[in-house]
Enzyme design. Sequence first.
Site, mmCIF file in Angstrom:
data_model
loop_
_atom_site.group_PDB
_atom_site.id
_atom_site.type_symbol
_atom_site.label_atom_id
_atom_site.label_comp_id
_atom_site.label_asym_id
_atom_site.label_seq_id
_atom_site.Cartn_x
_atom_site.Cartn_y
_atom_site.Cartn_z
ATOM 1 C CD GLU A 89 -1.717 -1.858 8.888
ATOM 2 O OE1 GLU A 89 -1.459 -1.593 7.689
ATOM 3 O OE2 GLU A 89 -2.045 -1.006 9.733
ATOM 4 C CB CYS A 189 -2.377 -4.149 0.405
ATOM 5 S SG CYS A 189 -2.951 -4.005 2.116
ATOM 6 C CG ASP A 196 2.155 -4.007 -1.460
ATOM 7 O OD1 ASP A 196 1.950 -2.801 -1.246
ATOM 8 O OD2 ASP A 196 1.581 -4.916 -0.823
#
Length: 281
Positions: A89, A189, A196
Amino acid sequence: MSSYDNHQALAGLTLGKSTDYRDTYDASLLQGVPRSLNRDPLGLHADNLPFHGADIWTLYELSWLNGKGLPQVAVGHVELPDTSVNLVESKSFKLYLNSFNQTRFASWQDVAETLTRDLSACAQGEVKVALYRLDELEGQPIAHLHGACIDDQDIEIDNYQFSTDYLQGAASGKIVEETLVSHLLKSNCLITHQPDWGSVQIQYRGAKIDREQLLRYLVSFRHHNEFHEQCVERIFNDILRFCQPESLSVYARYTRRGGLDINPWRSNGDFSPATGRLARQ
């Protein structure tokens, strides 16, 4: 919306939460997300994946202290294999790298070995790490993704919800071997829903894929919430399923966030991704 965005495996992530920034080394800051989270709904299983590949990370904000306390800076290159149990992550990766800032390491090799060990443990896979001095990268030209860009089409779009319907019947006619590129990939996200931005390269051999249908499909990610790596696997799986090419490679290069960029690729053929940074990176 992904069907697993409230999965218990995501509950403990620091992503989307207020966090303290530590500047002394702490490997426990790294957090992994099971790759099975998005693969299970796609019918993909670790023992029979239809692709091989890796997640290529560039670390632009990497600094530590040498044995005498003098700060060191480097650019890092990290590769996680697609066979690792977890992806890493990104916010936790950033926090982990920040913990190097006021930590003394005996050598650059010590830093590289520490990164390799910790990332491999988090990902549960064999991670490769390389560190570069800035003078090794100075003068490096801006790269571009090889292929025919499909973005300049005179089409009207008014629906931005993700759908595989755009790929229905998209491949027909003679067998071709071509590489297509789009810079219009935008997803969000999985946790924070922050945008993104990425460029995607699709290389295939098979029945010719209709470029308008492919572009509409890629644009439909605009409101889709998934991590970078998951989006690339979804694109690969959908094209393989609906267009049935003999060979397929999908490679995305995303813009950086928090000093990190993520560049996943998946292929069922002979594919070697270009690793130079693009204009937006």
